[in-house]
Scaffold this active site. Structure first.
Site, PDB file in Angstrom:
ATOM      1  N   SER A  49     -11.295  -0.911  -1.345  1.00  0.00           N
ATOM      2  CA  SER A  49     -10.140  -0.356  -0.640  1.00  0.00           C
ATOM      3  C   SER A  49     -10.242   1.145  -0.448  1.00  0.00           C
ATOM      4  O   SER A  49      -9.335   1.769   0.106  1.00  0.00           O
ATOM      5  CB  SER A  49      -8.853  -0.688  -1.393  1.00  0.00           C
ATOM      6  OG  SER A  49      -8.865  -0.085  -2.665  1.00  0.00           O
ATOM      7  N   THR A 104      -5.402   2.480  -3.249  1.00  0.00           N
ATOM      8  CA  THR A 104      -5.670   3.881  -2.937  1.00  0.00           C
ATOM      9  C   THR A 104      -6.045   4.649  -4.203  1.00  0.00           C
ATOM     10  O   THR A 104      -5.406   4.497  -5.233  1.00  0.00           O
ATOM     11  CB  THR A 104      -4.421   4.533  -2.320  1.00  0.00           C
ATOM     12  OG1 THR A 104      -4.066   3.815  -1.142  1.00  0.00           O
ATOM     13  CG2 THR A 104      -4.663   5.990  -1.986  1.00  0.00           C
ATOM     14  N   THR A 164      -8.365   6.541   0.986  1.00  0.00           N
ATOM     15  CA  THR A 164      -8.242   5.099   1.162  1.00  0.00           C
ATOM     16  C   THR A 164      -8.846   4.681   2.494  1.00  0.00           C
ATOM     17  O   THR A 164      -9.033   5.500   3.389  1.00  0.00           O
ATOM     18  CB  THR A 164      -6.757   4.667   1.132  1.00  0.00           C
ATOM     19  OG1 THR A 164      -6.653   3.248   1.192  1.00  0.00           O
ATOM     20  CG2 THR A 164      -5.994   5.271   2.303  1.00  0.00           C
ATOM     21  N   ARG A 209      -3.316   2.375  12.859  1.00  0.00           N
ATOM     22  CA  ARG A 209      -2.308   2.402  11.791  1.00  0.00           C
ATOM     23  C   ARG A 209      -2.639   3.470  10.769  1.00  0.00           C
ATOM     24  O   ARG A 209      -3.771   3.639  10.352  1.00  0.00           O
ATOM     25  CB  ARG A 209      -2.237   1.040  11.119  1.00  0.00           C
ATOM     26  CG  ARG A 209      -1.252   0.954   9.937  1.00  0.00           C
ATOM     27  CD  ARG A 209      -1.931   1.153   8.611  1.00  0.00           C
ATOM     28  NE  ARG A 209      -1.023   0.883   7.485  1.00  0.00           N
ATOM     29  CZ  ARG A 209      -1.327   1.107   6.205  1.00  0.00           C
ATOM     30  NH1 ARG A 209      -2.516   1.601   5.893  1.00  0.00           N
ATOM     31  NH2 ARG A 209      -0.464   0.841   5.255  1.00  0.00           N
ATOM     32  N   VAL A 210      -1.625   4.208  10.342  1.00  0.00           N
ATOM     33  CA  VAL A 210      -1.748   5.195   9.276  1.00  0.00           C
ATOM     34  C   VAL A 210      -0.693   4.887   8.233  1.00  0.00           C
ATOM     35  O   VAL A 210       0.486   4.700   8.568  1.00  0.00           O
ATOM     36  CB  VAL A 210      -1.541   6.631   9.814  1.00  0.00           C
ATOM     37  CG1 VAL A 210      -1.567   7.637   8.666  1.00  0.00           C
ATOM     38  CG2 VAL A 210      -2.611   6.970  10.845  1.00  0.00           C
ATOM     39  N   GLY A 211      -1.101   4.821   6.979  1.00  0.00           N
ATOM     40  CA  GLY A 211      -0.168   4.552   5.900  1.00  0.00           C
ATOM     41  C   GLY A 211       0.322   5.822   5.239  1.00  0.00           C
ATOM     42  O   GLY A 211       0.329   6.910   5.820  1.00  0.00           O
ATOM     43  N   ASP A 212       0.709   5.700   3.977  1.00  0.00           N
ATOM     44  CA  ASP A 212       1.304   6.834   3.265  1.00  0.00           C
ATOM     45  C   ASP A 212       0.284   7.828   2.748  1.00  0.00           C
ATOM     46  O   ASP A 212       0.596   9.008   2.551  1.00  0.00           O
ATOM     47  CB  ASP A 212       2.163   6.340   2.101  1.00  0.00           C
ATOM     48  CG  ASP A 212       1.341   5.625   1.024  1.00  0.00           C
ATOM     49  OD1 ASP A 212       0.359   4.937   1.375  1.00  0.00           O
ATOM     50  OD2 ASP A 212       1.685   5.748  -0.161  1.00  0.00           O
ATOM     51  N   THR A 225       0.530   4.576  -4.664  1.00  0.00           N
ATOM     52  CA  THR A 225      -0.410   3.559  -4.211  1.00  0.00           C
ATOM     53  C   THR A 225       0.368   2.281  -3.956  1.00  0.00           C
ATOM     54  O   THR A 225       1.362   2.005  -4.629  1.00  0.00           O
ATOM     55  CB  THR A 225      -1.517   3.313  -5.253  1.00  0.00           C
ATOM     56  OG1 THR A 225      -2.427   2.313  -4.761  1.00  0.00           O
ATOM     57  CG2 THR A 225      -0.963   2.842  -6.584  1.00  0.00           C
ATOM     58  N   GLY A 226      -0.058   1.519  -2.959  1.00  0.00           N
ATOM     59  CA  GLY A 226       0.641   0.277  -2.657  1.00  0.00           C
ATOM     60  C   GLY A 226       0.831   0.090  -1.173  1.00  0.00           C
ATOM     61  O   GLY A 226       0.008   0.527  -0.364  1.00  0.00           O
ATOM     62  N   GLY A 265       1.740   1.135   1.903  1.00  0.00           N
ATOM     63  CA  GLY A 265       2.035   2.434   2.487  1.00  0.00           C
ATOM     64  C   GLY A 265       3.015   2.396   3.635  1.00  0.00           C
ATOM     65  O   GLY A 265       3.745   3.362   3.862  1.00  0.00           O
TER      66      GLY A 265
END
Length: 336
Positions: free
Chosen positions: A64, A196, A214, A224-227, A247-248, A250
């Site tokens: 990941s 992450t 990550t 797509r962009v996460g946190d 982490t998780g 996002g």
């Protein structure tokens, strides 16, 4: 190498206080060792954060982090990373980075070689190449296999909704469909697809830095962009208070800026464990079934963590290194 001599202890209680300090998400002991070695060799807290995240990028931690993992709907791997200097509040971040493996290095270059905070997509990749980072294929046999199996499974899991054909059963291309109540079905939850690497480093003088790296969510929609690369969401640091990393899931966690919230709570006097718990609880009130965890450390060297309890995820593990631990120590916290 020093990292081959790592001794791991399992501890269940939050700890402190001792400086310097390194804390990172998940049982990524090589990342903890690399960050600690940077501090011990005279490096800055930024060096420690970069080395820790970079170690995971090279090791492809849990598939990941780094190249060769989490292919998107087109089969391509892209990377997100962030680094923040708690002394100056400077931030560098990249998102949807392609063809460059050293995402945390590029994030630091954004911080140190531009007046910007976040670069994204092809432009981020072009910047990285201009700064001397080599262009490389991020695809591996593993990521190709993941993508092939996803196609064979009817493109499941799938992050689309309110489109046709039905994304619960069919691959695209998709077009807008009948509008339904939001969240008519839960988003995909792969507990192995959100690991992450988040690193917190605090020097003996209380200088604080934090960072993340990550390759995002498996089979995400391209772009797509996460946190992780969002300041205050994936990570936050302030040398007057402390730092936190998340982490998780996002897509959910970034809506609540859990890292910023935790640091502000520590600024107000909350112990790290309590600050992390409050950050998780705020998200949980709106999304009780979200997957995530937060780790926190303050400038006195105390640290803690919190996580949301789900089936198959009753505890969260994280690494700690200080002069007291004599090497990376594995800590766990019970989720609530």
């Amino acid at each position: 190498m020093w990292t081959s001599l790592v001794c791991v202890m399992l501890v269940t209680s939050p700890g402190g206080a001792s400086l310097p300090l390194v804390v990172n998400t998940w049982p990524f002991k090589e990342a903890a060792a690399a960050a600690w070695e940077a501090l011990q060799s005279g490096g800055s807290v930024l060096d420690a954060v970069e080395r820790g995240c970079r170690r995971c990028e090279l090791d492809q931690c849990d598939g990941s982090v780094g190249f060769g993992g989490s292919p998107d709907e087109t089969g391509e791997t892209s990377l997100d990373a962030l680094i923040i200097n708690g002394d100056t509040m400077e931030v560098g971040a990249v998102a949807d980075l392609r063809r460059v493996k050293n995402a945390i290095g590029v994030a630091r270059a954004v911080m140190e070689r531009t007046h910007h905070t976040l670069l994204v997509g092809e432009s981020a990749s072009g910047f990285a190449e201009d700064m001397g980072f080599p262009a490389e294929d991020l695809t591996t046999n593993t990521s190709k296999s993941l993508y092939t199996r996803w196609l064979q499974a009817g493109c499941q899991p799938n992050y689309r909704q309110n489109v046709v054909p039905d994304p619960a059963t069919a691959c695209g291309p998709y077009r807008p469909g009948p509008a339904r109540t939001p969240h008519t079905r839960p988003p995909p939850t792969d507990l192995r697809a959100h690991d992450t690497i988040g690193v917190i480093a605090i020097s003996g003088k209380g200088q604080v830095a934090a960072g993340t790296s990550t390759n995002g969510a498996n089979h995400k929609i391209p772009g797509r962009v996460g946190d992780s690369p969002i300041a205050g969401a994936g990570a936050y640091a302030d040398s007057s208070a402390g730092a936190a990393v998340a982490t998780g899931d996002g897509d959910i966690m970034m809506r609540f800026l859990p890292s910023f919230l935790a640091v502000e709570l520590m600024r107000g006097g909350a112990e790290p464990s309590a600050a992390c718990t409050a950050a998780i609880a705020r998200t949980k009130r709106h999304y009780p079934e979200f997957f995530g965890a937060v780790i926190c450390a303050n400038t006195t060297g105390h640290y803690g963590a919190a996580c949301n309890k789900l089936p198959g995820f009753p505890q969260f593990s994280y690494m700690v290194v200080s002069t007291e631990t004599r090497g990376p120590s594995l800590h766990t916290v019970d989720c609530f």
